[in-house]
Motif scaffolding. Structure first.
Motif, short mmCIF file in Angstrom:
data_model
loop_
_atom_site.label_atom_id
_atom_site.label_comp_id
_atom_site.label_asym_id
_atom_site.label_seq_id
_atom_site.Cartn_x
_atom_site.Cartn_y
_atom_site.Cartn_z
N HIS A 26 0.83 -1.21 0.00
CA HIS A 26 0.00 0.00 0.00
C HIS A 26 0.86 1.27 0.00
N LEU A 27 1.98 1.24 0.71
CA LEU A 27 2.88 2.40 0.69
C LEU A 27 3.52 2.59 -0.67
N ALA A 28 3.71 1.50 -1.39
CA ALA A 28 4.33 1.58 -2.72
C ALA A 28 3.37 2.10 -3.78
N MET A 33 4.57 9.75 -4.04
CA MET A 33 5.65 8.84 -3.66
C MET A 33 6.92 9.58 -3.21
N ASN A 34 6.83 10.89 -3.11
CA ASN A 34 8.00 11.68 -2.73
C ASN A 34 8.15 11.72 -1.20
N PHE A 35 8.38 10.55 -0.62
CA PHE A 35 8.59 10.45 0.81
C PHE A 35 9.70 9.44 1.08
N LYS A 36 10.24 9.48 2.27
CA LYS A 36 11.28 8.53 2.66
C LYS A 36 10.68 7.50 3.60
N LEU A 37 10.93 6.24 3.33
CA LEU A 37 10.47 5.15 4.19
C LEU A 37 11.64 4.71 5.05
N THR A 57 13.65 -2.03 -3.97
CA THR A 57 13.61 -1.43 -5.30
C THR A 57 12.28 -0.74 -5.60
N LYS A 58 11.29 -0.90 -4.72
CA LYS A 58 9.97 -0.33 -4.96
C LYS A 58 9.83 1.09 -4.40
N PHE A 59 10.85 1.56 -3.70
CA PHE A 59 10.79 2.89 -3.10
C PHE A 59 12.01 3.70 -3.51
N ARG A 60 11.78 4.96 -3.86
CA ARG A 60 12.88 5.83 -4.27
C ARG A 60 13.79 6.14 -3.10
N TYR A 61 13.19 6.39 -1.95
CA TYR A 61 13.96 6.69 -0.75
C TYR A 61 13.58 5.68 0.34
#
Length: 281
Positions: A26-28, A33-37, A57-61
């Motif tokens: 759900h977060l992906a 999507m401009n957030f850091k996990l 690989t599913k998150f930019r940060y």
């Protein structure tokens, strides 16, 4: 040019192999999507660590911190120490969120730069029930006074009972709230590590006491999974003294804060009276 993230989602996790994929899926799929996990693995002994690593690989940060087990408050404090964005929130590993979750916090702070905390509503989801149910049908929206903020957040029963019927769309949780890291750093705020529960309420009340401005909406964006095996839904004797201790701390903070607010109002009124008298002279 890639825009730097403004929000960090801190996710403390411990042995949630059955649920973590749902949370990360759900977060992906967030609208923004401009957030850091920031995942803090608190010494999981199951396959949680392996599953989390497969999502990198599913998150930019994304940052994964692996640490020995120290409890939820300790994991949250480790997360706080690594936040490098202006805003942050929390997310439990067994829950999940709607697609507008991260964007809500970012936009709320943009639209209300004068506030220090923002909050959305949340859903209740049960293992043996189909569909999500809002925690309450009570509708709220807007910037609240300090007294009203305390009333919306404070829940004296904590997790002693399933008392959602007594709650508000806000309550004392951390996962439906957005914070400013500057407040935490300037005031050295952290979570108490010697309580079994209600440490989130204490953190929220301390944070509010040190700041001005609280914006909230009852719009539910977070899904609170009602696990039968979770700590907060299993009564134990330590909850009783911890409940009294937490409520004592919370009440003390609120009374001191409201008294300071009262004195500020009196001082402001006195200055207005003095200014009026000077103008007449």
């Amino acid at each position: 040019m890639i825009q730097q993230p403004e929000l960090t989602v801190i996710m403390p996790i411990y042995n949630v192999e059955k649920y973590i994929s749902r949370a990360l899926d759900h977060l992906a799929k967030q609208d923004n999507m401009n957030f850091k996990l920031l995942i803090v693995n608190d010494g999981s002994t199951d396959n949680t660590k392996k599953i989390v690593e497969s999502y990198q690989t599913k998150f930019r940060y994304i940052q994964i911190i692996n640490k020995p087990n120290g409890g939820l408050s300790d994991a949250r404090n480790v997360g706080l120490a690594h936040v490098d964005t202006p805003y942050f929130t929390f997310h439990d590993g067994d829950d999940w969120v709607d697609s507008g979750y991260t964007d809500f916090f970012i936009q709320a702070f943009h639209k209300h730069p004068e506030v220090a905390m923002v909050s959305c509503g949340f859903w209740l989801d049960y293992e043996n029930k189909i569909g999500s149910k809002p925690v309450t049908k009570k509708v709220i929206k807007g910037i609240k006074t300090k007294l009203k903020s305390y009333q919306l957040i404070n829940n004296p029963l904590g997790s002693l009972f399933d008392n959602h019927i007594l709650g508000t769309p806000v309550k004392g949780y951390t996962w439906n709230k957005g914070y400013k890291i500057s407040v935490v750093r300037q005031n050295h705020l952290c979570f108490m590590e010697n309580l079994a529960f209600m440490e989130d309420q204490i953190f929220n009340v301390e944070y509010l006491a040190l700041t001005d401005g609280f914006y909230c909406t009852s719009r539910p964006l977070y899904h609170y999974w009602q696990r039968k095996d979770s700590m907060v839904h299993n009564f134990n004797l330590k909850m009783i003294p911890d409940n009294f201790k937490a409520n004592y701390i919370i009440t003390k903070i609120i009374i001191r804060s409201l008294w300071q607010e009262h004195k500020k109002e009196d001082n402001s009124k006195q200055k207005l009276v003095e200014a009026s008298e000077r103008n007449r002279q």
